[in-house]
Scaffold this motif. Sequence first.
Motif, PDB file in Angstrom:
ATOM      1  N   MET A 114      89.250  52.327 -30.556  1.00 23.08           N
ATOM      2  CA  MET A 114      88.723  51.094 -31.146  1.00 23.08           C
ATOM      3  C   MET A 114      88.940  51.085 -32.656  1.00 23.08           C
ATOM      4  SD  MET A 114      84.985  49.520 -30.512  1.00 23.08           S
ATOM      5  CE  MET A 114      84.423  48.109 -31.424  1.00 23.08           C
ATOM      6  N   GLU A 115      88.669  52.205 -33.306  1.00 15.73           N
ATOM      7  CA  GLU A 115      88.854  52.310 -34.756  1.00 15.73           C
ATOM      8  C   GLU A 115      90.320  52.167 -35.149  1.00 15.73           C
ATOM      9  OE1 GLU A 115      86.964  55.971 -35.914  1.00 15.73           O
ATOM     10  OE2 GLU A 115      84.964  55.221 -35.398  1.00 15.73           O
ATOM     11  N   LEU A 116      91.209  52.810 -34.378  1.00 16.48           N
ATOM     12  CA  LEU A 116      92.643  52.687 -34.656  1.00 16.48           C
ATOM     13  C   LEU A 116      93.115  51.249 -34.500  1.00 16.48           C
ATOM     14  CD1 LEU A 116      94.082  55.857 -32.876  1.00 16.48           C
ATOM     15  CD2 LEU A 116      94.365  55.277 -35.297  1.00 16.48           C
ATOM     16  N   GLU A 117      92.661  50.598 -33.444  1.00 20.00           N
ATOM     17  CA  GLU A 117      93.079  49.219 -33.205  1.00 20.00           C
ATOM     18  C   GLU A 117      92.527  48.279 -34.281  1.00 20.00           C
ATOM     19  OE1 GLU A 117      95.419  48.437 -31.338  1.00 20.00           O
ATOM     20  OE2 GLU A 117      95.466  49.723 -29.583  1.00 20.00           O
ATOM     21  N   LEU A 118      91.300  48.508 -34.732  1.00 15.30           N
ATOM     22  CA  LEU A 118      90.754  47.691 -35.819  1.00 15.30           C
ATOM     23  C   LEU A 118      91.534  47.919 -37.112  1.00 15.30           C
ATOM     24  CD1 LEU A 118      86.926  47.903 -35.103  1.00 15.30           C
ATOM     25  CD2 LEU A 118      88.416  45.894 -34.873  1.00 15.30           C
ATOM     26  N   ALA A 119      91.955  49.141 -37.339  1.00 13.77           N
ATOM     27  CA  ALA A 119      92.814  49.417 -38.494  1.00 13.77           C
ATOM     28  C   ALA A 119      94.125  48.654 -38.353  1.00 13.77           C
ATOM     29  CB  ALA A 119      93.065  50.911 -38.635  1.00 13.77           C
ATOM     30  N   GLY A 120      94.619  48.536 -37.121  1.00 10.73           N
ATOM     31  CA  GLY A 120      95.826  47.763 -36.881  1.00 10.73           C
ATOM     32  C   GLY A 120      95.658  46.300 -37.238  1.00 10.73           C
ATOM     33  N   VAL A 121      94.480  45.750 -36.970  1.00  7.72           N
ATOM     34  CA  VAL A 121      94.206  44.355 -37.329  1.00  7.72           C
ATOM     35  C   VAL A 121      94.351  44.181 -38.836  1.00  7.72           C
ATOM     36  CG1 VAL A 121      92.462  42.535 -37.416  1.00  7.72           C
ATOM     37  CG2 VAL A 121      92.647  43.974 -35.371  1.00  7.72           C
ATOM     38  N   VAL A 122      93.721  45.067 -39.580  1.00 13.49           N
ATOM     39  CA  VAL A 122      93.769  44.988 -41.041  1.00 13.49           C
ATOM     40  C   VAL A 122      95.191  45.225 -41.532  1.00 13.49           C
ATOM     41  CG1 VAL A 122      92.945  46.037 -43.198  1.00 13.49           C
ATOM     42  CG2 VAL A 122      91.366  45.667 -41.276  1.00 13.49           C
ATOM     43  N   SER A 171      81.767  52.061 -31.839  1.00  8.67           N
ATOM     44  CA  SER A 171      81.815  52.459 -33.246  1.00  8.67           C
ATOM     45  C   SER A 171      81.888  51.249 -34.164  1.00  8.67           C
ATOM     46  CB  SER A 171      83.057  53.332 -33.472  1.00  8.67           C
ATOM     47  OG  SER A 171      83.231  53.603 -34.832  1.00  8.67           O
ATOM     48  N   LEU A 172      81.313  51.397 -35.332  1.00  5.32           N
ATOM     49  CA  LEU A 172      81.466  50.411 -36.397  1.00  5.32           C
ATOM     50  C   LEU A 172      82.500  50.875 -37.423  1.00  5.32           C
ATOM     51  CD1 LEU A 172      77.796  49.266 -37.059  1.00  5.32           C
ATOM     52  CD2 LEU A 172      79.683  47.878 -36.207  1.00  5.32           C
ATOM     53  N   GLY A 173      83.161  51.988 -37.115  1.00  8.02           N
ATOM     54  CA  GLY A 173      84.148  52.533 -38.038  1.00  8.02           C
ATOM     55  C   GLY A 173      85.494  51.859 -37.907  1.00  8.02           C
ATOM     56  N   ILE A 174      86.374  52.224 -38.813  1.00  7.50           N
ATOM     57  CA  ILE A 174      87.748  51.733 -38.792  1.00  7.50           C
ATOM     58  C   ILE A 174      88.662  52.902 -39.104  1.00  7.50           C
ATOM     59  CG2 ILE A 174      87.704  50.994 -41.204  1.00  7.50           C
ATOM     60  CD1 ILE A 174      89.430  48.576 -40.252  1.00  7.50           C
ATOM     61  N   GLY A 175      89.810  52.915 -38.462  1.00  7.99           N
ATOM     62  CA  GLY A 175      90.756  54.018 -38.644  1.00  7.99           C
ATOM     63  C   GLY A 175      91.386  54.009 -40.029  1.00  7.99           C
ATOM     64  N   PRO A 176      92.256  54.982 -40.281  1.00  7.39           N
ATOM     65  CA  PRO A 176      92.896  55.110 -41.590  1.00  7.39           C
ATOM     66  C   PRO A 176      93.750  53.899 -41.941  1.00  7.39           C
ATOM     67  CG  PRO A 176      93.702  56.790 -40.054  1.00  7.39           C
ATOM     68  CD  PRO A 176      92.681  56.000 -39.341  1.00  7.39           C
ATOM     69  N   LEU A 177      93.735  53.549 -43.215  1.00  7.55           N
ATOM     70  CA  LEU A 177      94.489  52.400 -43.710  1.00  7.55           C
ATOM     71  C   LEU A 177      95.419  52.816 -44.842  1.00  7.55           C
ATOM     72  CD1 LEU A 177      91.628  49.764 -43.736  1.00  7.55           C
ATOM     73  CD2 LEU A 177      93.625  49.791 -42.241  1.00  7.55           C
TER      74      LEU A 177
END
Length: 151
Positions: free
Chosen positions: A17-25, A72-78
């Motif tokens: 989920m965090e990796l995919e949210l990082a993908g959005v950004v 998670s409310l986190g986000i992966g590496p950007l």
Amino acid sequence: MSNFDREKAISVLNQIMELELAGVVRYTHYALMVYGYNRIPIVGWMKKNAEESLMHAGRAGEMVTLLGGHPSLGIGPLLESDTHDVGDMLRESLEHETHAREAYGRLLEIVAGKHILLEEYARELIVDEELHADEVNKMLRRPGETGAFQF
């Protein structure tokens, strides 16, 4: 459902989920930073990938709650190269997609033969990520080159 490590599956799903949210950004940022003659189709492609990443993040979160976990409310590496060259963005995208595929692979290892729904979900998303990585790989090739792009 057979016995599997539910907490480990939830942890990997949250990482996904965090990796995919990082993908959005990442893809949204890239779409804003594309300049030049091919801007319109590339921006459209980047926006489509941002939307797909958001959908994937939502699906991962749904799987977390299916297992009784807390998304998670986190986000992966950007991380980015800061050069904003389309080739650099595509190479960063390929690296990002590789990490996502690996995470789906870890989930598959945990649930294979033990939880059909999660197993099928992991397999489906691995296919999606493989196809996306192939698309990026082809975009990184020079016209006329047929061999796979190598870093």
